[in-house]
Scaffold this motif. Structure first.
Motif, short mmCIF file in Angstrom:
data_model
loop_
_atom_site.label_atom_id
_atom_site.label_comp_id
_atom_site.label_asym_id
_atom_site.label_seq_id
_atom_site.Cartn_x
_atom_site.Cartn_y
_atom_site.Cartn_z
N GLU A 164 0.85 -1.19 0.00
CA GLU A 164 0.00 0.00 0.00
C GLU A 164 0.88 1.24 0.00
O GLU A 164 1.88 1.31 0.71
N MET A 165 0.48 2.22 -0.81
CA MET A 165 1.22 3.47 -0.94
C MET A 165 0.24 4.63 -0.85
O MET A 165 -0.98 4.43 -0.89
N ALA A 166 0.75 5.85 -0.73
CA ALA A 166 -0.10 7.03 -0.69
C ALA A 166 0.65 8.20 -1.30
O ALA A 166 1.86 8.37 -1.05
N ASP A 167 -0.04 8.99 -2.10
CA ASP A 167 0.59 10.15 -2.74
C ASP A 167 1.21 11.07 -1.70
O ASP A 167 0.61 11.36 -0.66
N GLY A 168 2.42 11.52 -1.97
CA GLY A 168 3.08 12.47 -1.09
C GLY A 168 3.73 11.85 0.12
O GLY A 168 4.33 12.57 0.93
#
Length: 238
Positions: A164-168
């Motif tokens: 899982e990743m997230a912008d910024g």
């Protein structure tokens, strides 16, 4: 990352008094601002809230978390501890490069049919299937911040893992790496780490983090992950 969690589809960020939670597909206490004189009441109110809903709640406590009496309060209110683990980090500049494994292949999950293989491998690896995964993960298959991989050996779905990743945010979070017992020892766990590291680097991330079981920690250390702190996940069951 804990104070400002990113909500995946099927979850939302909520506040309950001094607690920050992710709720929906699962319920998880992400961070809190509690003192020794407020912790007992906060835990009691939180437990009562989720008991009234009839839903499970996870509360992960790291060794450095305050206040010092939090774990005792959780136990007093009926939370039960899962086996402890270790929070570990990998600088992606040190990410492993894996040579192909004879007779094995790692594939990214892109379709619902792929997802069924992922869920089957996950269930066989951990001893029980999680039926909520098909609905929760199925709506995220096109999300570039959510990546599932299944490893196949001898034509069978033999291992699975999630990124899982997230912008910024510079961190990619690793979850659920598990290998079906009959296929352990082939290098599939390491191959899934390498596949997720490659996907994270392609998105421009700097680090990976993982809550490692004691069985996984030695493998991860050989892959250049650095142990940071021990943790225990406390579970309030409905």
């Amino acid at each position: 990352m804990r104070a400002r969690p990113a909500a995946a589809p099927g979850t939302k960020v909520e506040r309950l008094g001094a607690l920050v939670l992710l709720t929906g597909a699962f319920n998880y206490v992400s961070s809190w601002d509690l003192r020794a004189d407020t912790v007992q009441a906060a835990v009691r109110d939180c437990a009562a809230h989720f008991r009234a809903l009839g839903e499970e709640l996870l509360w992960r406590v790291y060794d450095h978390d305050e206040p010092s009496g939090l774990s005792a309060c959780l136990a007093d209110e009926g939370f039960q501890p899962d086996p402890s683990g270790t929070l570990m980090f990998l600088d992606l500049d040190d990410a492993p490069v894996m040579a192909p494994i004879a007779g094995a292949e790692v594939r990214r999950v892109r379709t619902l049919e792929d997802l069924d293989d992922f869920i089957q491998a996950n269930g066989r690896a951990f001893g029980q299937e999680e039926p909520w995964q098909r609905a929760a993960f199925g709506q995220q298959l096109g999300d570039p911040d959510f990546v599932l991989f299944t490893a196949y050996a001898q034509g069978q779905a033999a291992a699975s893992a999630r990124l899982e990743m997230a912008d910024g945010r510079p961190f990619g979070l690793l979850f659920g790496g598990g290998v079906v017992p009959a296929y352990r020892g082939l290098g599939l766990y390491r191959a899934l780490v390498a596949a997720r590291a490659s996907a994270a680097k392609a998105r421009g991330l700097r680090y990976l983090s993982i809550e490692a079981r004691d069985t996984s920690r030695p493998i991860l250390e050989r892959l250049s992950f650095v142990p940071a702190v021990r943790e225990v996940t406390w579970v309030l069951r409905p």
